[in-house]
Motif scaffolding. Structure first.
Motif, PDB file in Angstrom:
ATOM      1  N   ARG A  20       0.841  -1.212   0.000  1.00 51.67           N
ATOM      2  CA  ARG A  20       0.000   0.000   0.000  1.00 51.67           C
ATOM      3  C   ARG A  20       0.868   1.251   0.000  1.00 51.67           C
ATOM      4  O   ARG A  20       0.628   2.197  -0.744  1.00 51.67           O
ATOM      5  N   TRP A  22       3.974   1.566  -1.029  1.00 49.85           N
ATOM      6  CA  TRP A  22       4.650   1.684  -2.320  1.00 49.85           C
ATOM      7  C   TRP A  22       3.688   2.234  -3.365  1.00 49.85           C
ATOM      8  O   TRP A  22       4.022   3.138  -4.131  1.00 49.85           O
ATOM      9  N   ALA A  23       2.475   1.706  -3.409  1.00 48.79           N
ATOM     10  CA  ALA A  23       1.481   2.127  -4.402  1.00 48.79           C
ATOM     11  C   ALA A  23       1.058   3.576  -4.199  1.00 48.79           C
ATOM     12  O   ALA A  23       0.745   4.265  -5.177  1.00 48.79           O
ATOM     13  N   ASP A  24       1.052   4.028  -2.967  1.00 49.76           N
ATOM     14  CA  ASP A  24       0.654   5.414  -2.702  1.00 49.76           C
ATOM     15  C   ASP A  24       1.556   6.417  -3.406  1.00 49.76           C
ATOM     16  O   ASP A  24       1.141   7.538  -3.679  1.00 49.76           O
ATOM     17  N   ARG A  26       2.698   5.945  -6.455  1.00 54.26           N
ATOM     18  CA  ARG A  26       2.597   5.691  -7.892  1.00 54.26           C
ATOM     19  C   ARG A  26       1.135   5.872  -8.309  1.00 54.26           C
ATOM     20  O   ARG A  26       0.302   5.041  -7.975  1.00 54.26           O
ATOM     21  N   ALA A  29      -1.588   3.011  -9.144  1.00 55.15           N
ATOM     22  CA  ALA A  29      -1.045   1.659  -8.967  1.00 55.15           C
ATOM     23  C   ALA A  29      -2.056   0.836  -8.175  1.00 55.15           C
ATOM     24  O   ALA A  29      -2.717   1.342  -7.265  1.00 55.15           O
ATOM     25  N   VAL A  31      -2.914  -2.258  -5.676  1.00 57.22           N
ATOM     26  CA  VAL A  31      -2.483  -3.248  -4.700  1.00 57.22           C
ATOM     27  C   VAL A  31      -3.460  -4.402  -4.834  1.00 57.22           C
ATOM     28  O   VAL A  31      -4.634  -4.267  -4.495  1.00 57.22           O
ATOM     29  N   ARG A  71      -0.801   0.839 -16.256  1.00 57.81           N
ATOM     30  CA  ARG A  71      -0.668   1.131 -14.822  1.00 57.81           C
ATOM     31  C   ARG A  71       0.027  -0.012 -14.096  1.00 57.81           C
ATOM     32  O   ARG A  71      -0.048  -1.163 -14.505  1.00 57.81           O
ATOM     33  N   ASP A  72       0.691   0.342 -12.985  1.00 56.78           N
ATOM     34  CA  ASP A  72       1.456  -0.619 -12.191  1.00 56.78           C
ATOM     35  C   ASP A  72       0.554  -1.449 -11.287  1.00 56.78           C
ATOM     36  O   ASP A  72      -0.512  -1.000 -10.864  1.00 56.78           O
ATOM     37  N   VAL A  73       1.041  -2.658 -10.975  1.00 58.84           N
ATOM     38  CA  VAL A  73       0.338  -3.577 -10.078  1.00 58.84           C
ATOM     39  C   VAL A  73       1.361  -4.157  -9.114  1.00 58.84           C
ATOM     40  O   VAL A  73       2.457  -4.554  -9.535  1.00 58.84           O
ATOM     41  N   ILE A  74       1.004  -4.219  -7.848  1.00 60.14           N
ATOM     42  CA  ILE A  74       1.830  -4.903  -6.857  1.00 60.14           C
ATOM     43  C   ILE A  74       0.966  -5.952  -6.168  1.00 60.14           C
ATOM     44  O   ILE A  74      -0.174  -5.671  -5.789  1.00 60.14           O
TER      45      ILE A  74
END
Length: 186
Positions: A20, A22-24, A26, A29, A31, A71-74
């Motif tokens: 969370r 890390w995504a904040d 980007r 992104a 989560v 878009r990024d995904v974690i």
């Protein structure tokens, strides 16, 4: 190029919280917590194995949609087998995303303390289920699994310092992404 990050780690190691954070940093992104997806399925507790398969299938579809949108995904996930990690790596390749695997390293004692504290909340146990073995065995089995995945980057967690741990994760992801991009350039 969008990023697909698989964040491994022991149960209660802080994967979801770190993802969370890390995504904040980007925009848009995602989560993608497979345990949360599974908890959205009706009566999943009646057949946890089938629910787990369905949740992973849904997670892959969600990741595909998000990555193809640029878009990024974690994905914060404790894995007992490599199949889902392989599926994520294949997905990243198919959609032209960078795939980065990270292990959030946490000591057995810290993981056990966190799991015990988290399990005191019955809602969490209902979502994640009980431990299937003592924490030391779980961590040892997970490390054996990771040894079969040579591209996993280890990020050591700094207990009590989420900002520093988030910085370490971001640096590791960026370093792998940059190195992979350099390998791809002629």
């Amino acid at each position: 190029m969008p990023l697909l990050v698989l964040l491994h780690g022991a149960p209660a190691s802080g994967k979801s919280t770190l993802a969370r954070r890390w995504a904040d940093g980007r925009p848009l992104a995602l989560v993608l917590d497979v345990d949360v997806v599974r908890s959205l399925l009706g009566a999943w507790q009646d057949d946890p194995a089938s629910a787990g398969v369905a949740a992973r299938d849904l997670a892959l579809a969600m990741a595909r949609t998000h990555l193809t949108g640029g878009r990024d995904v974690i994905v914060p996930q404790f894995l007992r087998r490599t199949g889902f990690a392989d599926d994520l790596a294949s997905l990243a390749s198919e959609v032209g995303a960078a795939f980065v695997e990270v292990e959030l390293e946490v000591g057995v004692e810290m993981a056990q303390r966190r799991f015990d504290r988290r399990s005191a909340d019955l809602g969490d146990v209902a979502v994640h289920g009980p431990l299937w073995a003592p924490m030391a065995e779980i961590v040892a089995a997970h490390r054996e699994l990771l040894a079969t995945r040579p591209r996993v980057v280890v990020v050591e967690q700094v207990e009590g310092d989420l900002d520093e741990t988030t910085r370490r994760l971001a640096d590791a992801v960026e370093r792998v992404h940059r190195d992979d991009s350099n390998l791809a350039d002629p």
